[in-house]
Enzyme design. Structure first.
Site, mmCIF file in Angstrom:
data_model
loop_
_atom_site.group_PDB
_atom_site.id
_atom_site.type_symbol
_atom_site.label_atom_id
_atom_site.label_comp_id
_atom_site.label_asym_id
_atom_site.label_seq_id
_atom_site.Cartn_x
_atom_site.Cartn_y
_atom_site.Cartn_z
ATOM 1 N N GLU A 25 5.484 11.761 0.293
ATOM 2 C CA GLU A 25 6.824 12.014 -0.296
ATOM 3 C C GLU A 25 6.960 13.412 -0.882
ATOM 4 O O GLU A 25 8.082 13.917 -0.868
ATOM 5 C CB GLU A 25 7.102 10.964 -1.390
ATOM 6 C CG GLU A 25 7.212 9.551 -0.857
ATOM 7 C CD GLU A 25 5.872 8.945 -0.422
ATOM 8 O OE1 GLU A 25 4.838 9.375 -0.976
ATOM 9 O OE2 GLU A 25 5.868 8.077 0.449
ATOM 10 N N ASP A 65 0.145 8.776 4.886
ATOM 11 C CA ASP A 65 0.711 8.059 3.735
ATOM 12 C C ASP A 65 0.944 9.079 2.612
ATOM 13 O O ASP A 65 0.582 10.249 2.739
ATOM 14 C CB ASP A 65 -0.337 7.003 3.333
ATOM 15 C CG ASP A 65 0.115 6.085 2.220
ATOM 16 O OD1 ASP A 65 1.326 5.925 2.030
ATOM 17 O OD2 ASP A 65 -0.774 5.509 1.543
ATOM 18 N N ASP A 102 5.179 -0.351 -0.694
ATOM 19 C CA ASP A 102 4.402 -1.309 -1.484
ATOM 20 C C ASP A 102 5.218 -2.483 -2.001
ATOM 21 O O ASP A 102 5.599 -2.540 -3.174
ATOM 22 C CB ASP A 102 3.730 -0.566 -2.642
ATOM 23 C CG ASP A 102 2.759 0.478 -2.127
ATOM 24 O OD1 ASP A 102 2.467 0.479 -0.915
ATOM 25 O OD2 ASP A 102 2.287 1.301 -2.934
HETATM 26 C C1 NOJ Z 1 -0.155 3.489 -0.721
HETATM 27 C C2 NOJ Z 1 0.340 2.790 0.510
HETATM 28 O O1 NOJ Z 1 1.683 2.419 0.356
HETATM 29 C C3 NOJ Z 1 -0.539 1.594 0.788
HETATM 30 O O2 NOJ Z 1 -0.083 0.965 1.951
HETATM 31 C C4 NOJ Z 1 -1.980 2.042 0.915
HETATM 32 O O3 NOJ Z 1 -2.777 0.902 1.107
HETATM 33 C C5 NOJ Z 1 -2.405 2.772 -0.336
HETATM 34 N N1 NOJ Z 1 -1.540 3.885 -0.556
HETATM 35 C C6 NOJ Z 1 -3.850 3.267 -0.246
HETATM 36 O O4 NOJ Z 1 -3.968 4.201 0.760
#
Ligand code: NOJ
Length: 919
Positions: A524, A521, A597
């Site tokens: 970017e 994650d 998100d």
């Molecule tokens: C951002 C991610 O998009 C989300 O899915 C994740 O739960 C959080 N980071 C925490 O890791």
């Protein structure tokens, strides 16, 4: 409370105040508009000068004496005209004709190519970044030295005919410089029709002027953060027109419509261009050209029975303006740095475009079977007991799932590759327990590393000097992310890549095991308090690349490194599964992605569909959205509707923010629990069809979810439809309910074929909209006549447990011909043995009461051993839909001839136990 947690809570409060009920996110100001991005402003100024200044002239003149053509490559030199500058500023270009029928236009500045520039001692490269070279696309680029032929060359133009049947032509117009691409004599794509070609030439810093300041040429501030721009202005731009095409698609990732909208246009409300700049954009706007987490500079244009495409091979910040007139679309692309490298695909079919484009950037991975099942995630499952309880409850409530996920808080203080010893003291035992039900675990590991001298990863990273550097090129790039003070892995250092990959080995990542897979994650990369929540553009990577050059490919390289690490971990015996948030062209070969998100709102729910469809069209098809939205607590209706659509996301995972209420699929109680159970059942019943579809995508580059325009390429009414789709070649047409309070919806049928309701086989016929029942829990699904749908009806705890189960065939005959056909692909679902032929592939056709079964393995001998081991695989049931035969004949075609027998059809149109073994 730690700072990070505080930040999320603060966001959540602000969100509550501003976002819910409005389409504009509270955090827009965190991200640049084009007017706040100097190079975008400069290129847009050019476009408006071209439009409004009658004396506007393109900046480049072709030196006609420089043109040469040999061995499939046309070369020449452009001269840039700069008022008041008498120096010769030269830009060599090439147009290469490739064996797959595509063409490649490349342009660079001579001086930079030769390294004849001076950046005042900055520790940066002198040349421009070349994605293709870095990405190692070279091995996939094959110049056609046989077919291209110069057929006209006069004072005004040069024409090359090319393609296997010389069906394509390229016409280079000398004055003004412009390149047309024709198919069968018709102009389809034009480069530089509007004379917006731009490549900012090298200038020494001493030339910096007052005027330059307002255009952000030599340094630029955004959000009070300085970008030192050591190379000064170096952007590049080009207009690309699609002649006769009103619809263009692609360039993810945005939550926009599938058919892209005009930008700079008050009617569409898009004042900014579509932007490609990977960012951590929490609570993003719906129906907006703002950038999101991934960037794929691929665009497809479609008109009746004709497709073309463009790949703009550049990894820097990029903006794309779109303008349409009555019949055509003109686009304007501009990037901050890098070489100009454009691939042009002339179709004529979408399949031709996808095959060539994915032949270049890479075909979507054939993922392990488990990964197309259902995934259960939340931020966070907090302990082994928590995991255990969730796992057991799935069994108790009789719901299947394939993998449980752990978010950042399973680690010791967000130190990746460690486990919190208090909450996860026995990870391997947990993994074993999951494995006993054929289930997996996926854990998160982000590329920011806690800056902590006592943490082995941090220590190792620093000692090996594999970190990204700040603008000095010497000091570590240091900023904040989940663990607090962090440093970042430099994936542009090949040794660094290998080091990161090796961290996944079982002896380094203690507690991991074969059924543990990976979620990368924040790649970017996300940097808290960084410009636009990301890395400073003047940070420096290995080899002297500025972050600006490689920004959109950073996430890809992170995944590349993880993928190689997992291959090594399992000695190449297991297919890796990785989920990535950031992606670039080619990431589909390595990982699945999700759209980040979202909010648990109807608006975000609706937006997720066009986004996932667009990702698919642009080559990132293994994609999905958090079910049922990341932030917030969905009401039961939204919750169930989101599962309805979720079972048709190629990547199907429930996930939720840490501050949301728990929402495992049984927690809403009846009747919702049963609804979700049924929906999960549909996903699992259809897994053979999903897997076959993934295989087709893996072989051809075609999307998994097919928008209307791909399945009915001549039906103009469908070209902008993005609220329904087909699942691969299965004939399943899905029309999700995307708004509250309805119990029926209208599905659009594009042809005069008979369609059958998936639940009760009711017939529907006639081009146009049909109202279909859609009570909560019942997502409208139609099966198009002419298709044989293949399912496995037994629902087990996880997909792996179904691989020996029998199949059911649903033969939905065409209302026009009475016939139908369908395909099935299967293999062991875990290894790479399929690459050596270890798979089964069958085609079923039904015609006039005869079911033919063909072995479609192109090299059946190579699959014999595997096939022998699957001799027990059979069809246990056949259901005839729209057909009245009382008896059917089965012909099984094999290497040793055809076996035939008759089977009886009962009054429900069902054949029980047809005695049909696949092998
Ligand atoms: C951002 C991610 O998009 C989300 O899915 C994740 O739960 C959080 N980071 C925490 O890791």
């Amino acid at each position: 409370m730690n700072l990070v947690r505080f930040r999320w809570i603060l966001q959540w409060v602000i969100l509550g105040l501003f976002v819910i009920g409005s389409s504009e996110a509270a955090f827009r100001h965190v991200f640049r508009t084009s007017a706040q991005d100097g190079f975008a402003k400069r290129n847009r100024q050019l476009a408006s000068a071209q439009k409004y200044d009658p004396n506007y002239k393109g900046q480049f003149q072709l030196d006609t004496s420089s043109i040469t053509f040999s061995d499939g490559i046309l070369s020449g030199i452009l001269q840039k005209q700069v008022p008041g500058n008498m120096e010769e500023i030269l830009f060599p270009f090439t147009i290469s004709f490739l064996k797959d029928g595509s063409t490649r236009f490349q342009l660079d500045e001579k001086r930079r190519l030769e390294g004849n520039v001076d950046y005042d001692g900055a520790k940066i490269r002198k040349d421009r970044f070349d994605v293709a070279q870095y990405h190692d696309l070279g091995s996939r680029i094959h110049i056609d030295t046989e077919h291209p032929e110069v057929t006209t060359h006069n004072k005004k133009l040069l024409k090359v005919d090319y393609g296997n049947n010389q069906q394509f032509s390229m016409v280079l117009h000398f004055q003004p410089f412009m390149i047309e691409f024709l198919r069968d004599g018709n102009v389809e794509v034009v480069l530089n029709q509007r004379q917006l070609l731009n490549m900012e030439h090298y200038r020494p810093r001493s030339e910096r002027s007052q005027k330059d300041e307002s255009l952000g040429m030599w340094e630029e501030k955004f959000d009070n953060i300085l970008d030192s721009k050591p190379r000064g202005p170096e952007s590049l731009g080009l207009d690309i027109s699609f002649i006769g095409y009103k619809h263009v698609y692609g360039v993810p990732e945005h939550t926009s419509s599938l058919s892209l909208k005009e930008t700079n246009n008050s009617e569409t409300g898009y004042t900014d261009p579509y932007r490609l700049y990977n960012v951590d954009i929490f609570e993003y706007e719906v129906d907006s050209p703002m950038s999101q987490y991934g960037a794929i500079p691929f665009m497809q244009a479609h008109k009746v029975n004709s497709d073309v495409g463009i790949f703009w091979s550049n990894a820097a910040a990029t903006w794309i303006d779109i303008e349409k007139d009555a019949s055509s679309t003109s686009t304007h692309w501009y990037s901050e740095s890098g070489k100009m490298d454009v691939f042009i695909y002339l179709g004529p079919t979408a399949l031709d475009v996808y095959e060539a484009y994915s032949g270049l950037t890479g075909r979507t991975q054939l993922p392990p079977l488990f990964s197309i099942g259902y995934h259960q995630c939340r931020w966070n499952y907090f302990s082994e007991e928590d995991v255990q309880t969730v796992d057991n409850t799935f069994n108790e409530v009789d719901m299947p799932y394939d993998a449980i996920w752990l978010d950042i808080d399973y680690t010791s203080g967000r130190r990746y590759f460690t486990w919190d010893e208090a909450t996860f003291p026995h990870p391997q035992e947990t993994l074993k327990k999951l494995d006993s039900n054929g289930r997996k675990m996926v854990v998160i590991l982000d590329p920011h590393i806690k800056n902590d001298p006592n943490y082995f990863v941090s220590k190792d990273l620093l000692e090996n000097d594999f970190t990204v550097k700040d603008s000095s090129g010497v000091d570590n790039y240091n900023a904040e992310c989940w663990p607090g003070d962090s440093i970042w892995v430099d994936f542009f250092n090949m040794e660094g890549q290998q080091w990161w990959g090796d961290l996944y080995s079982y002896d380094r990542f203690k507690g991991s095991d074969k059924n543990l897979f990976i979620w990368n994650d924040m790649n970017e990369p996300s940097v808290f308090k960084g410009p636009e929540t990301s890395m400073h553009r003047d940070a420096i990577h290995h080899g002297g690349w500025e972050h600006r050059d490689v920004h959109n490919i950073y996430g890809h390289e992170c995944i590349n490194s993880t993928y190689k690490g997992l291959i090594k971990r399992d000695h190449g015996e297991l297919r890796p599964f990785i989920l990535t948030r950031s992606f670039f062209a080619g990431t589909n070969t390595l990982a699945a992605s999700w759209i980040g998100d979202t909010l648990s709102t109807w608006e975000h729910f609706r937006g997720s569909l066009a986004t996932v469809l667009t990702n698919g069209v642009a080559g990132m098809p293994f994609s999905g959205a958090d079910v049922a939205g990341f932030f917030g607590n969905p009401d039961p209706e939204l919750f169930v509707r989101w599962y309805e659509l979720g079972i048709f996301y190629p990547f199907f995972r429930a996930h939720a923010h840490i501050d949301t209420k728990r929402r495992e699929p049984w927690l809403y109680g009846e009747p919702y629990t049963s609804m979700v159970r049924n929906l999960l059942g549909i996903r699992y019943r259809l897994l053979p069809t999903w897997y076959t579809t993934f295989r087709t995508t893996h072989m051809t580059g075609l999307p998994i979810l097919r928008p209307q325009f791909l399945v009915h390429p001549a039906d103009e009414l469908g070209f902008d439809i993005d609220d329904q789709f087909y699942l691969g070649d299965s004939g399943l047409l899905v029309k999700p309910v995307l708004e509250p309070g309805v119990s029926e919806t209208a599905v659009y049928i594009a042809d005069d074929e008979t369609y059958y309701d998936f639940y009760d086989f009711d017939e529907m016929k006639g081009k146009g909209k049909h109202v279909v029942p859609a009570s909560l829990g019942r997502i409208p699904i139609l099966l198009r006549g002419g298709n044989i749908l293949i399912t496995r009806e037994r629902i087990r705890r996880a997909s792996e447990l179904t691989i020996n189960d029998p199949y059911t065939l649903y033969i939905a005959v065409s209302g026009k011909t009475g016939s139908a056909s369908g395909e099935l692909y299967m293999d062991d679902g875990t290894s790479f043995e399929y690459e050596k032929g270890a798979y089964i592939s069958r085609k079923f056709t039904f015609n006039d009461g005869v079911l033919d079964v063909f072995d479609t393995h192109p090299h059946p001998q190579s699959g014999v051993r595997y096939a022998e081991s699957m001799k027990h695989l059979k069809v246990e049931r056949i259901k005839l839909i729209g057909d009245n035969h009382q008896k059917i004949k089965i012909h099984k075609h094999g290497m040793s001839g055809v076996k035939s027998w008759d089977v009886k059809v009962n009054t429900d149109g069902v054949v029980q136990k047809p005695n049909l073994y696949l092998v």
